[in-house]
Design a protein around this motif. Structure first.
Motif, PDB file in Angstrom:
ATOM      1  N   PRO A 132       0.827  -1.201   0.000  1.00 11.37           N
ATOM      2  CA  PRO A 132       0.000   0.000   0.000  1.00 11.37           C
ATOM      3  C   PRO A 132       0.867   1.259   0.000  1.00 11.37           C
ATOM      4  N   VAL A 161      -2.918  -5.871   3.785  1.00 11.75           N
ATOM      5  CA  VAL A 161      -3.830  -5.678   2.656  1.00 11.75           C
ATOM      6  C   VAL A 161      -4.966  -6.701   2.707  1.00 11.75           C
ATOM      7  N   ARG A 221      -5.835  -9.168  -4.670  1.00 17.15           N
ATOM      8  CA  ARG A 221      -4.647  -8.741  -3.926  1.00 17.15           C
ATOM      9  C   ARG A 221      -3.391  -9.065  -4.727  1.00 17.15           C
ATOM     10  N   GLN A 226      -5.086   0.519   3.364  1.00 19.12           N
ATOM     11  CA  GLN A 226      -4.706  -0.881   3.310  1.00 19.12           C
ATOM     12  C   GLN A 226      -3.415  -1.154   4.080  1.00 19.12           C
TER      13      GLN A 226
END
Length: 358
Positions: A160, A196, A201, A300
């Motif tokens: 992130p 996350v 993902r 995140q």
């Protein structure tokens, strides 16, 4: 009088601004929410490994970090030749830019992003190419791909993104890599990767297996709670990892740090449980901000972001008056680390009572 002259490139190096410790406020317990530290202490077994390793601090550490490399290789399913360790992912960043950039070469990254990026670039005499984030604090990968040219040697993707929070999705990074020449190193900086959640993902190691120019940087500072020991690792091709190792400071990772990191890898369930608790707190805090009417990008990492503009310093001051130190960024906004529950509750009260002027 003549005097030693540092390299001219150092004049362009910005200073790294670390999160300040809290200022004591009478009648209040103070909290540090400025450095994205994990509020949980290391697990007992890690503390025991640290104490044991400290007994031999009169000796140099294992320069080859043999046990740590073996533990990482087993944990990640890679060969030790594909690994490099250093004093945090920041050091790995410096080593990588040094390894691949001559003066005048370009490093492309989003901005605002991790503040060590422009520092590492400038120290090596390379040229920074900063690409503005989107309005919701995300990387603009199309704009970044358009900035990759003949002088580009490194692209940095922070996911992130620190300090704004959004994470890159696997599909968009995969499409981005198809547009980047194979001789440009693309760094996937996953310092907060364990935090996350959500669909699609990023699977950085899968992309590494498909693209020899991908390098993955991670750290034990955040999810594992070893920030004070300074140890991170990079996964890349033999060429990339070997070049980073060649630039590393001999004996850089202490014996205590090596022992702690190797032991931490043996306790994934404990780490994941603590991360899950922080993620739940992060989502609670973010939902509270949205309920109050704030605009805040999807978080995140283990922090939230308020794009405050000209109100940035005033908000940081309001938080400090209530015993909370947060991290202001010029006139862009404030990053707030997810800390202990009482600290998070107090932050939400500060946010609810703050009256923006901008």
């Amino acid at each position: 009088m003549n005097a030693p002259r540092p390299r001219a490139a150092l004049a362009a190096v910005p200073a790294y601004v670390a999160g300040r410790p809290p200022t004591p406020v009478e009648g209040l317990e103070s909290y540090k929410l400025s450095s994205n530290e994990n509020p949980f202490p290391p697990v007992p077994e890690v503390l025991e490994a640290v104490q044991a390793a400290a007994q031999t601090m009169n000796r140099y550490p294992d320069m080859g970090s043999t046990a740590l490399y073996a533990a990482l290789a087993d944990h990640l399913g890679v060969r030790t030749e594909e690994l490099a360790v250093a004093t945090g992912s920041v050091a790995l960043l410096y080593h990588l830019v040094q390894a691949f950039c001559d003066p005048g070469d370009e490093v492309v990254y989003a901005w605002r992003s991790f503040e060590a990026y422009p520092i590492a670039t400038a120290v090596c005499g390379a040229t920074a190419v900063q690409v503005p984030l989107t309005a919701d604090g995300r990387h603009d990968l199309d704009a970044m791909a358009a900035q990759v040219g003949e002088r580009t040697k490194v692209v940095l993707l922070c996911t992130p993104n620190n300090p704004t929070g959004p994470a890159l999705r696997h599909g968009e990074v995969e499409a981005f890599l198809a547009r980047v020449p194979s001789d440009v190193v693309v760094v996937l900086d996953e310092a907060y990767g364990e935090f996350v959640r959500g669909e699609d993902r990023l699977d950085a190691l899968a992309l590494l297996r498909q693209h020899g120019n991908v390098a993955v940087m991670r750290t034990f500072a955040k999810a594992y709670g070893l920030a004070g020991l300074r140890v991170g690792y990079l996964v890349g091709s033999d060429v990339v990892a070997g070049a980073v190792r060649a630039c590393a400071l001999p004996f850089g990772v202490s014996g205590v740090a090596q022992a702690a990191a190797a032991e931490a890898l043996r306790h994934q369930a404990a780490m994941e449980g603590r991360v899950a608790a922080l993620v739940a707190e992060r989502d609670r805090v973010h939902a509270g901000l949205l309920e109050q009417g704030w605009s805040s990008p999807e978080p995140q990492g283990n922090f939230v972001w308020l794009p405050l503009g000209a109100d940035t310093a005033r908000f940081a001051g309001a938080a400090e008056a209530q015993g909370l130190v947060v991290r202001p960024y010029g006139e862009d906004g404030v990053r707030i680390t997810i800390g202990e529950v009482p600290a998070n509750d107090r932050f939400l009260r500060v946010a609810a009572e703050f009256e923006p002027k901008a």
